[in-house]
Design a protein around this motif. Structure first.
Motif, PDB file in Angstrom:
ATOM      1  N   GLY A 176       7.244  -8.080   8.482  1.00  0.00           N
ATOM      2  CA  GLY A 176       6.388  -8.864   8.101  1.00  0.00           C
ATOM      3  C   GLY A 176       5.867  -8.649   6.776  1.00  0.00           C
ATOM      4  N   ALA A 177       4.535  -8.972   6.656  1.00  0.00           N
ATOM      5  CA  ALA A 177       4.003  -8.576   5.503  1.00  0.00           C
ATOM      6  C   ALA A 177       3.720  -7.219   5.009  1.00  0.00           C
ATOM      7  CB  ALA A 177       2.564  -9.172   5.275  1.00  0.00           C
ATOM      8  N   GLY A 178       4.166  -5.968   5.652  1.00  0.00           N
ATOM      9  CA  GLY A 178       4.215  -4.906   5.593  1.00  0.00           C
ATOM     10  C   GLY A 178       3.268  -4.048   6.564  1.00  0.00           C
ATOM     11  N   LEU A 179       3.044  -2.984   6.016  1.00  0.00           N
ATOM     12  CA  LEU A 179       2.090  -1.849   6.945  1.00  0.00           C
ATOM     13  C   LEU A 179       0.649  -2.208   6.929  1.00  0.00           C
ATOM     14  CD1 LEU A 179       1.800   0.724   8.238  1.00  0.00           C
ATOM     15  CD2 LEU A 179       1.531   1.922   5.955  1.00  0.00           C
ATOM     16  N   LEU A 180       0.083  -2.426   8.408  1.00  0.00           N
ATOM     17  CA  LEU A 180      -1.027  -2.557   8.574  1.00  0.00           C
ATOM     18  C   LEU A 180      -2.129  -1.902   7.694  1.00  0.00           C
ATOM     19  CD1 LEU A 180      -3.126  -4.179  10.564  1.00  0.00           C
ATOM     20  CD2 LEU A 180      -2.872  -2.349  11.840  1.00  0.00           C
ATOM     21  N   GLN A 181      -3.187  -2.436   7.085  1.00  0.00           N
ATOM     22  CA  GLN A 181      -3.983  -1.576   6.284  1.00  0.00           C
ATOM     23  C   GLN A 181      -5.430  -2.079   6.665  1.00  0.00           C
ATOM     24  OE1 GLN A 181      -2.974   1.083   3.355  1.00  0.00           O
ATOM     25  NE2 GLN A 181      -1.938   0.929   5.435  1.00  0.00           N
ATOM     26  N   ALA A 182      -6.403  -0.878   6.811  1.00  0.00           N
ATOM     27  CA  ALA A 182      -7.763  -1.490   7.322  1.00  0.00           C
ATOM     28  C   ALA A 182      -8.483  -1.734   5.868  1.00  0.00           C
ATOM     29  CB  ALA A 182      -8.425  -0.155   7.913  1.00  0.00           C
ATOM     30  N   PRO A 183      -9.667  -2.502   6.074  1.00  0.00           N
ATOM     31  CA  PRO A 183     -10.601  -2.881   4.905  1.00  0.00           C
ATOM     32  C   PRO A 183     -11.347  -1.678   4.427  1.00  0.00           C
ATOM     33  CG  PRO A 183     -11.387  -3.741   6.996  1.00  0.00           C
ATOM     34  CD  PRO A 183      -9.966  -3.072   7.168  1.00  0.00           C
ATOM     35  N   PRO A 207       1.786   1.478  13.249  1.00  0.00           N
ATOM     36  CA  PRO A 207       2.507   2.483  14.062  1.00  0.00           C
ATOM     37  C   PRO A 207       2.626   2.537  15.420  1.00  0.00           C
ATOM     38  CG  PRO A 207       0.645   3.411  12.669  1.00  0.00           C
ATOM     39  CD  PRO A 207       0.641   1.679  12.563  1.00  0.00           C
ATOM     40  N   GLY A 208       3.870   2.746  16.053  1.00  0.00           N
ATOM     41  CA  GLY A 208       4.319   2.608  17.299  1.00  0.00           C
ATOM     42  C   GLY A 208       5.168   3.550  17.940  1.00  0.00           C
ATOM     43  N   VAL A 209       5.031   4.430  17.201  1.00  0.00           N
ATOM     44  CA  VAL A 209       5.954   5.698  17.655  1.00  0.00           C
ATOM     45  C   VAL A 209       5.318   7.049  17.854  1.00  0.00           C
ATOM     46  CG1 VAL A 209       8.137   7.082  17.283  1.00  0.00           C
ATOM     47  CG2 VAL A 209       8.321   4.845  16.879  1.00  0.00           C
ATOM     48  N   GLU A 210       5.209   7.794  18.774  1.00  0.00           N
ATOM     49  CA  GLU A 210       4.326   8.974  19.224  1.00  0.00           C
ATOM     50  C   GLU A 210       2.800   8.724  18.770  1.00  0.00           C
ATOM     51  OE1 GLU A 210       5.991  12.474  17.797  1.00  0.00           O
ATOM     52  OE2 GLU A 210       8.016  11.836  17.373  1.00  0.00           O
ATOM     53  N   VAL A 211       2.645   7.737  19.599  1.00  0.00           N
ATOM     54  CA  VAL A 211       1.004   7.510  19.643  1.00  0.00           C
ATOM     55  C   VAL A 211       0.391   7.994  20.664  1.00  0.00           C
ATOM     56  CG1 VAL A 211      -0.467   5.399  19.455  1.00  0.00           C
ATOM     57  CG2 VAL A 211       1.650   5.163  18.437  1.00  0.00           C
ATOM     58  N   PHE A 212      -0.862   8.703  20.187  1.00  0.00           N
ATOM     59  CA  PHE A 212      -1.487   9.409  21.041  1.00  0.00           C
ATOM     60  C   PHE A 212      -2.751   8.614  21.341  1.00  0.00           C
ATOM     61  CE2 PHE A 212      -5.126  12.066  21.667  1.00  0.00           C
ATOM     62  CZ  PHE A 212      -5.051  13.049  22.812  1.00  0.00           C
ATOM     63  N   SER A 213      -3.247   8.677  22.881  1.00  0.00           N
ATOM     64  CA  SER A 213      -4.254   7.789  23.299  1.00  0.00           C
ATOM     65  C   SER A 213      -4.682   8.466  24.527  1.00  0.00           C
ATOM     66  CB  SER A 213      -4.262   6.225  23.158  1.00  0.00           C
ATOM     67  OG  SER A 213      -5.095   5.505  23.192  1.00  0.00           O
ATOM     68  N   ALA A 214      -5.943   7.373  24.996  1.00  0.00           N
ATOM     69  CA  ALA A 214      -6.421   7.852  26.310  1.00  0.00           C
ATOM     70  C   ALA A 214      -5.306   7.567  27.336  1.00  0.00           C
ATOM     71  CB  ALA A 214      -7.546   7.160  26.481  1.00  0.00           C
ATOM     72  N   VAL A 252      -3.903   6.361  12.681  1.00  0.00           N
ATOM     73  CA  VAL A 252      -5.146   6.140  12.151  1.00  0.00           C
ATOM     74  C   VAL A 252      -5.257   6.657  10.543  1.00  0.00           C
ATOM     75  CG1 VAL A 252      -7.668   7.108  11.891  1.00  0.00           C
ATOM     76  CG2 VAL A 252      -6.679   6.455  14.163  1.00  0.00           C
ATOM     77  N   GLN A 253      -4.270   7.427  10.315  1.00  0.00           N
ATOM     78  CA  GLN A 253      -4.223   7.787   8.718  1.00  0.00           C
ATOM     79  C   GLN A 253      -3.202   6.826   8.047  1.00  0.00           C
ATOM     80  OE1 GLN A 253      -3.138  11.870   8.127  1.00  0.00           O
ATOM     81  NE2 GLN A 253      -3.508  12.013  10.440  1.00  0.00           N
ATOM     82  N   ALA A 254      -2.196   6.220   8.800  1.00  0.00           N
ATOM     83  CA  ALA A 254      -1.328   5.335   8.183  1.00  0.00           C
ATOM     84  C   ALA A 254      -2.161   3.836   8.144  1.00  0.00           C
ATOM     85  CB  ALA A 254       0.040   5.020   9.003  1.00  0.00           C
ATOM     86  N   THR A 255      -2.703   3.411   8.774  1.00  0.00           N
ATOM     87  CA  THR A 255      -3.522   2.166   8.644  1.00  0.00           C
ATOM     88  C   THR A 255      -4.870   2.613   7.690  1.00  0.00           C
ATOM     89  OG1 THR A 255      -4.839   2.550  10.673  1.00  0.00           O
ATOM     90  CG2 THR A 255      -2.920   1.526  10.756  1.00  0.00           C
ATOM     91  N   ARG A 256      -5.049   3.714   7.317  1.00  0.00           N
ATOM     92  CA  ARG A 256      -6.253   4.004   6.374  1.00  0.00           C
ATOM     93  C   ARG A 256      -7.652   3.806   7.123  1.00  0.00           C
ATOM     94  NH1 ARG A 256      -5.092   5.805   1.485  1.00  0.00           N
ATOM     95  NH2 ARG A 256      -7.113   5.221   0.795  1.00  0.00           N
ATOM     96  N   ALA A 257      -7.471   3.615   8.598  1.00  0.00           N
ATOM     97  CA  ALA A 257      -8.768   3.253   9.040  1.00  0.00           C
ATOM     98  C   ALA A 257      -9.790   4.395   8.967  1.00  0.00           C
ATOM     99  CB  ALA A 257      -8.555   3.139  10.771  1.00  0.00           C
ATOM    100  N   ASN A 258      -9.213   5.715   8.598  1.00  0.00           N
ATOM    101  CA  ASN A 258     -10.104   6.788   8.423  1.00  0.00           C
ATOM    102  C   ASN A 258     -10.952   6.860   7.182  1.00  0.00           C
ATOM    103  OD1 ASN A 258      -7.519   7.040   7.496  1.00  0.00           O
ATOM    104  ND2 ASN A 258      -7.850   9.199   6.766  1.00  0.00           N
ATOM    105  N   TRP A 259     -10.344   5.888   6.010  1.00  0.00           N
ATOM    106  CA  TRP A 259     -10.995   5.723   4.926  1.00  0.00           C
ATOM    107  C   TRP A 259     -12.159   4.702   5.031  1.00  0.00           C
ATOM    108  CZ3 TRP A 259     -10.958   9.502   1.315  1.00  0.00           C
ATOM    109  CH2 TRP A 259      -9.770  10.347   1.280  1.00  0.00           C
ATOM    110  N   SER A 260     -12.094   3.801   5.930  1.00  0.00           N
ATOM    111  CA  SER A 260     -13.059   2.757   6.214  1.00  0.00           C
ATOM    112  C   SER A 260     -14.321   3.000   6.629  1.00  0.00           C
ATOM    113  CB  SER A 260     -12.405   1.739   7.197  1.00  0.00           C
ATOM    114  OG  SER A 260     -13.146   0.559   7.215  1.00  0.00           O
ATOM    115  N   LEU A 261     -15.339   2.535   5.916  1.00  0.00           N
ATOM    116  CA  LEU A 261     -16.806   2.716   6.273  1.00  0.00           C
ATOM    117  C   LEU A 261     -17.123   1.719   7.443  1.00  0.00           C
ATOM    118  CD1 LEU A 261     -18.295   2.988   2.625  1.00  0.00           C
ATOM    119  CD2 LEU A 261     -17.597   4.793   4.394  1.00  0.00           C
TER     120      LEU A 261
END
Length: 409
Positions: free
Chosen positions: A402-409, A338-345, A137-146
């Motif tokens: 590819g284009a690089g690290l996924l980023q949230a808007p 992110p695809g290593v040590e990914v925590f989820s349900a 969530v942090q690496a994709t900056r989803a936590n900063w998205s509104l």
């Protein structure tokens, strides 16, 4: 699999009836695709998915030569390809976390704030404070998205879902199973994990979901053993498109050989889905053993009209198992997540940590949901292009990320 001219699919099927001897044909509309599971198991029945323009044909050994010959000669048949089995793209067994999430390491706030900088990835890598949210969530900056992906429909076609998981109750809009004899309940764990990453809770408590406001269409196309034939996957795609999915997430695939071309059937289905407003994202595959061996992106992620997602580790280096774009003509990686040590349900109301390009793919699906909310008038193709244009550059070659690290808007 028979790829038909979508304008006149019946012409192609009529040629197969007369030349190959295929008689029993069941035509299935998108909303009726749920009933295709049992039909696909019958050796005497061929199934035509009208919304996709694809037929899954049952041919006996003595009919196969005639089938190929007819497909090559008939103008209303675009391609004939063998059906394969796809696998859940996870590299390790789930590591269960029954009572909560335990961070692996922490860092000071300054380092966290600069975690996506390329020099961090080139050196010892960033560090993540995971007491409140996952590193993904942090690496994709989803936590900063509104944005939350509010009411955007994400179809996750996988091993099903734990419909009673407390974090997912109320987030699942519809479910369907395309696996004969199995309900949508997840007896494997892979599907529940992917759904949690794409659309798990974001409102309060520990956060591991990217688009908590999205509505999930949970389609079971892989069995509780984590495998499923192309016919079941195509049935799931037909259902998802008919139910208005705007994002279709495929954390599955099968390996290909170096130099092998992409499957025309999946490529055309992906194009037709784009025209219906759905972007398909798929796992690049886990067959590499870096640094010594890089395997090509698997199918169906190797299709030009499907976004292929590679996996990154916590240091933002390419995961050792992540496949690379060594086959041209669509076999490229489009983006990395992110695809290593990914925590989820996980099933039974629990949680798990997993590795794989499967874990990277739902991050991309979630970010696409955020983009869809932000740009409701954009076409599916435009959203896919924007996802790539927003990526954060990293030092690795485009072959790997590819284009690089996924980023949230």
């Amino acid at each position: 699999m028979i790829l038909l001219d979508q304008d006149e699919p019946e012409r192609g099927m009529e040629a197969l009836r007369s030349s190959v001897g295929i008689s029993a044909v069941e035509r299935v509309g998108g909303a009726e695709a749920v009933g295709a599971a049992e039909l696909l198991q019958r050796p005497d029945v061929s199934v035509v998915f009208d919304d996709l323009g694809v037929a899954v044909v049952s041919a006996q050994p003595d009919q196969r030569h005639a089938l190929v010959t007819t497909a090559e000669a008939e103008a209303h048949i675009i391609a004939a390809e063998p059906e394969r089995v796809a696998y859940a793209s996870v590299i390790t067994e789930a590591r269960q976390t029954l009572t909560g999430f335990y961070p692996t390491y922490r860092s000071d706030e300054t380092e966290v704030a600069h975690h996506i900088r390329a020099q961090g990835a080139a050196g010892r890598g960033p560090a993540w404070d995971e007491y409140q949210m996952t590193w993904g969530v942090q690496a994709t900056r989803a936590n900063w998205s509104l944005l939350t992906g509010r009411d955007v429909k994400i179809a996750v076609l996988d091993t099903g879902v734990d419909t009673d998981h407390p974090d997912l109750v109320g987030r699942i809009a519809e479910t369907a199973s395309f696996v004969p004899g199995q309900s949508v309940e997840d007896g494997h764990g892979h599907g529940t994990h992917c759904i949690g990453t794409a659309a798990g809770p974001t409102e309060e408590g520990f956060r591991y979901g990217v688009a908590g406001g999205a509505r999930v269409l949970a389609g079971k196309v892989l069995s509780n053993r984590g495998t499923g034939p192309d016919g079941q996957i195509l049935a799931g795609i037909a259902w998802a498109v008919s139910r208005g999915a705007q994002v279709i997430s495929l954390s599955l695939g099968s390996p290909v050989e170096q130099g092998e071309l992409f499957p025309q059937t999946y490529e055309t289905v992906a194009r037709r889905a784009l025209r219906r407003g759905a972007v398909i994202v798929a796992a690049a595959g886990n067959e590499s053993r870096r640094p010594g061996f890089v395997a090509p992106v698997g199918r169906p992620a190797n299709c030009p009209s499907i976004l292929s997602v590679a996996a990154l580790g916590k240091d933002l280096a390419t995961a050792p198992f992540s496949c690379g774009g060594i086959n041209g003509a669509g076999g490229e990686v489009n983006i990395a997540a992110p695809g290593v040590e990914v925590f989820s349900a996980a099933p039974d109301g629990t949680y798990a940590t997993m590795d794989g390009t499967s874990m990277a793919t739902p991050h991309a699906a979630g970010v696409l949901a955020l983009l869809t909310e932000a740009h409701p008038d954009a076409s599916a193709a435009e959203l896919g292009a924007q996802l790539q244009s927003m990526a954060h550059p990293l030092p690795q070659p485009a072959r790997d990320i590819g284009a690089g690290l996924l980023q949230a808007p």
